[in-house]
Design an enzyme around this catalytic site. Structure first.
Site, short mmCIF file in Angstrom:
data_model
loop_
_atom_site.label_atom_id
_atom_site.label_comp_id
_atom_site.label_asym_id
_atom_site.label_seq_id
_atom_site.Cartn_x
_atom_site.Cartn_y
_atom_site.Cartn_z
CG ASP A 1 -7.68 -7.16 6.80
OD1 ASP A 1 -6.84 -6.81 7.65
OD2 ASP A 1 -7.82 -6.57 5.73
CE LYS B 1 -6.24 -3.22 5.55
NZ LYS B 1 -6.05 -4.65 5.44
CE1 TYR C 1 0.32 -5.85 -1.71
CE2 TYR C 1 -0.84 -3.97 -0.81
CZ TYR C 1 -0.24 -5.19 -0.64
OH TYR C 1 -0.24 -5.77 0.61
NE ARG D 1 -2.56 -1.32 3.42
CZ ARG D 1 -2.00 -0.76 4.48
NH1 ARG D 1 -1.90 0.55 4.57
NH2 ARG D 1 -1.54 -1.50 5.46
NE ARG E 1 0.18 -8.66 2.09
CZ ARG E 1 -0.41 -8.19 3.18
NH1 ARG E 1 -1.55 -8.70 3.59
NH2 ARG E 1 0.14 -7.23 3.88
CB SER F 1 -0.30 -4.78 8.07
OG SER F 1 -1.45 -4.19 7.55
O1 SAT Z 1 -3.77 -3.28 2.73
S1 SAT Z 1 -3.80 -4.65 2.27
O2 SAT Z 1 -5.17 -5.09 2.30
O3 SAT Z 1 -3.26 -4.75 0.94
C1 SAT Z 1 -2.89 -5.65 3.28
C2 SAT Z 1 -2.82 -5.17 4.65
O4 SAT Z 1 -2.05 -4.23 4.91
O5 SAT Z 1 -3.54 -5.70 5.51
MN MN Z 2 -5.09 -5.51 7.30
#
Ligand code: SAT
Ligand code: MN
Length: 588
Positions: free
Chosen positions: A277, A210, A201, A73, A374, A252
């Site tokens: 998440d 997010k 990404y 990110r 990932r 993260s």
């Molecule tokens: O932001 S992402 O969803 O790409 C991965 C993360 O930081 O949890």
């Molecule tokens: Mn996250």
């Protein structure tokens, strides 16, 4: 007559000028076709989008290599464009919406030329949940389209559901030219719109994740009286078969995914997975807090994932029930055609290609897999998936855990005195940084509720909102902090972590169910050592004490930093948070 969705898609197509427009239906057959296109036709920098991996060992798995500058990110290029700067707060980059759009329009002019525009209809949340949201994303990346099928409930029913409304959630995504200076992730909360260009990404391009489920949704929650949080959701089953549901927020790469599917080291205890998440939290009619996971997939860090750290994740990655599983920027074992990353079980394969596809030579001192490589795989592949995952109401939450990576100071586990004290605990939380976002690694960053990069409005107002939610709860969850990462004099972690973390979860659910006492300290309740099951751990007595004791002299610097951090938000910080701060500061 065209529907609002059709009109919106046509308008974007006129700007971005794709060769083709393709409406996805979210089927498996379609995902297979898109992957074929990604293997044979679509290219990134002249390279295929997907490589087929060894399906005997990793059913349904493909490797994707992103552009080498596009691996995390990019927070400095992420903006939240409220009409006024105050609403965005210091925690967000801000630009006036008209200016942001003018810039994005220029960058997007003709950006899909020679490419296909995929129209992705999807739901965040179970379609029959009152909390679900119907969304449409446009993208010119087959990788993004296939990833969104894993991460969301992609189905043409979302189109029906939106019908003639024009306030649906909108995501515009194009790879653009992938130039790091022409890469922007812009949010327009009042229009429920995310516009992202220049990156493929995960967090920059899978706009349901997010961008919508946290940044835009947190703003919707602020207005509508609910919370969108960066949290795991799990059910912890005790030996009597009772399940206690908890959520946990961690920045993260602090072990959040490991916690989400923890394999218990204590007999009789089981952890059931609902999400790793994102949690949307609503106040139920019974005055309890209910959580749903709006997503359907895992987008997790591969490095360090092994049969020791997270056996259930490896089982998930190899399950092959829900198609496909994607690996992004891992290394490749060229002899067996398997993905590989640092920390995976077994010896390092001899013939590796690194994450950029070059033949890997250990002597050069570089990692073979990118540290932020990932996997993307469906929750339906997970052997510990909770039977309540698809429950439209969500699950009632008894504890909220707030974690961070702190090698010093913060105890293994602390329980807040009450909800407002828990909000303060979250507000002062910090973590030492890792490779998940593009910034310096290993420095302490205050990251309240792990939401600093994801709160779509002024963080001071966000604390106020948390306090208000607490007032609506007649049965509020208890709030805890955890820290698995304290080190001893030799810089080794004191706590073994991973499956042993169940010992801390056990203490938490016993506290929630009022079964044990705890020791009061200025920062909250901490365990009496006798109440922690430490059987078989062999942690030296003095180190154990360090894990659970609080020395207020050490807190001097911390308290000052907390004040500096909160002061930045000026008048937006609620009085109650300052009262909590004063109550802590007076002990120094
Ligand atoms: O932001 S992402 O969803 O790409 C991965 C993360 O930081 O949890
Ligand atoms: Mn996250």
């Amino acid at each position: 007559m065209a529907t609002p969705i059709e009109r919106w898609v046509e308008e974007q197509a006129r700007l971005m000028r794709p060769d083709k427009i393709y409406w996805c239906d979210g089927s498996e057959e379609e995902a297979r076709r898109l992957i074929e296109i990604g293997i044979c036709q679509e290219k990134i920098d002249g390279e295929p989008v997907f490589y087929k991996l060894n399906h005997n060992l990793w059913p349904g798995a493909y490797l994707h290599r992103s552009h080498s500058t596009d691996v995390a990110r990019t927070e400095h290029l992420t903006y939240v464009c409220h009409s006024d700067k105050e609403s965005a707060g210091l925690n967000n980059n801000w630009m006036p919406p008209h200016k942001a759009k003018e810039m994005l329009r220029k960058l997007s002019d003709g950006c899909m030329r020679g490419r296909t525009m995929y129209v992705l209809p999807y739901m965040m949340g179970h379609p029959s949940s009152p909390y679900a949201k119907a969304c449409i994303q446009l993208t010119d990346s087959s990788y993004v389209a296939v990833s969104m099928r894993i991460m969301t409930r992609m189905h043409k029913d979302a189109v029906k559901r939106i019908g003639n409304r024009d306030d649906f959630v909108k995501g515009l995504h194009s790879l653009g030219d992938l130039h790091p200076e022409r890469r922007f992730i812009m949010h327009f909360p009042d229009e429920h719109l995310v516009w992202s260009i220049g990156s493929g990404y995960g967090g920059n391009a899978l706009l349901g994740k997010k961008c919508f489920s946290l940044r835009i949704a947190s703003w919707l929650g602020y207005q509508e009286g609910w919370l969108a949080e960066h949290m795991v959701i799990v059910g912890i089953e005790d030996p009597a078969g009772n399940i206690t549901y908890v959520t946990a927020a961690m920045p993260s790469a602090c072990g959040k995914t490991n916690l989400a599917m923890l394999q218990s080291a204590l007999g009789g205890y089981k952890v059931w997975t609902l999400g790793d998440d994102i949690a949307w939290l609503n106040v139920g009619a019974d005055g309890r807090l209910y959580a749903i996971n709006p997503e359907t997939g895992f987008f997790g860090v591969t490095c360090g994932t092994s049969m020791k750290t997270n056996p259930n994740m490896l089982r998930t990655l190899k399950a092959g029930k829900f198609f496909p599983t994607l690996f992004t920027n891992t290394a490749l074992n060229q002899d067996t055609n398997e993905p590989w990353w640092e920390g995976l079980d077994g010896p390092v394969p001899k013939n590796l290609a690194d994450w950029e596809g070059n033949s890997w030579d250990k002597a050069q001192g570089k990692k073979a897999a990118h540290p932020n490589s990932r996997f993307t795989t469906s929750l339906y592949n997970c052997p510990t998936l909770s039977r309540d995952f698809d429950n439209p109401k969500g699950v009632p939450i008894s504890a909220i855990i707030l974690g961070g990576r702190r090698t010093d100071l913060i105890p293994l586990v602390t329980e807040a005195f009450n909800w407002p004290n828990g909000v303060f605990l979250g507000a002062r939380g910090g973590s030492e940084t890792t490779a998940a976002a593009a910034h310096q690694v290993g420095v302490l960053r205050r990251d309240p509720m792990a939401m600093l990069p994801f709160c779509g409005y002024n963080m001071g107002d966000y604390f106020k909102h948390w306090l208000n939610i607490g007032k609506k709860l007649t049965h509020p969850p208890k709030i805890f902090s955890v820290n698995w990462f304290r080190t001893n004099e030799k810089d080794e972690f004191i706590w073994p972590g991973f499956s042993e973390n169940i010992r801390v979860l056990k203490w938490i659910i016993e506290r929630v169910n009022n079964r044990i006492e705890a020791k009061e300290t200025p920062i909250g309740f901490v365990p009496y050592l006798k109440d922690l099951n430490l059987e078989g751990l062999n942690i030296p007595e003095n180190e154990l004490k360090k894990l659970t004791s609080i020395n207020m002299e050490d807190w001097c610097g911390e308290v000052k930093e907390i004040k500096d951090f909160l002061e930045q938000f000026g008048k937006h910080i609620p009085e109650e948070i300052w009262r909590q701060y004063q109550a802590l500061a007076k002990h120094i």
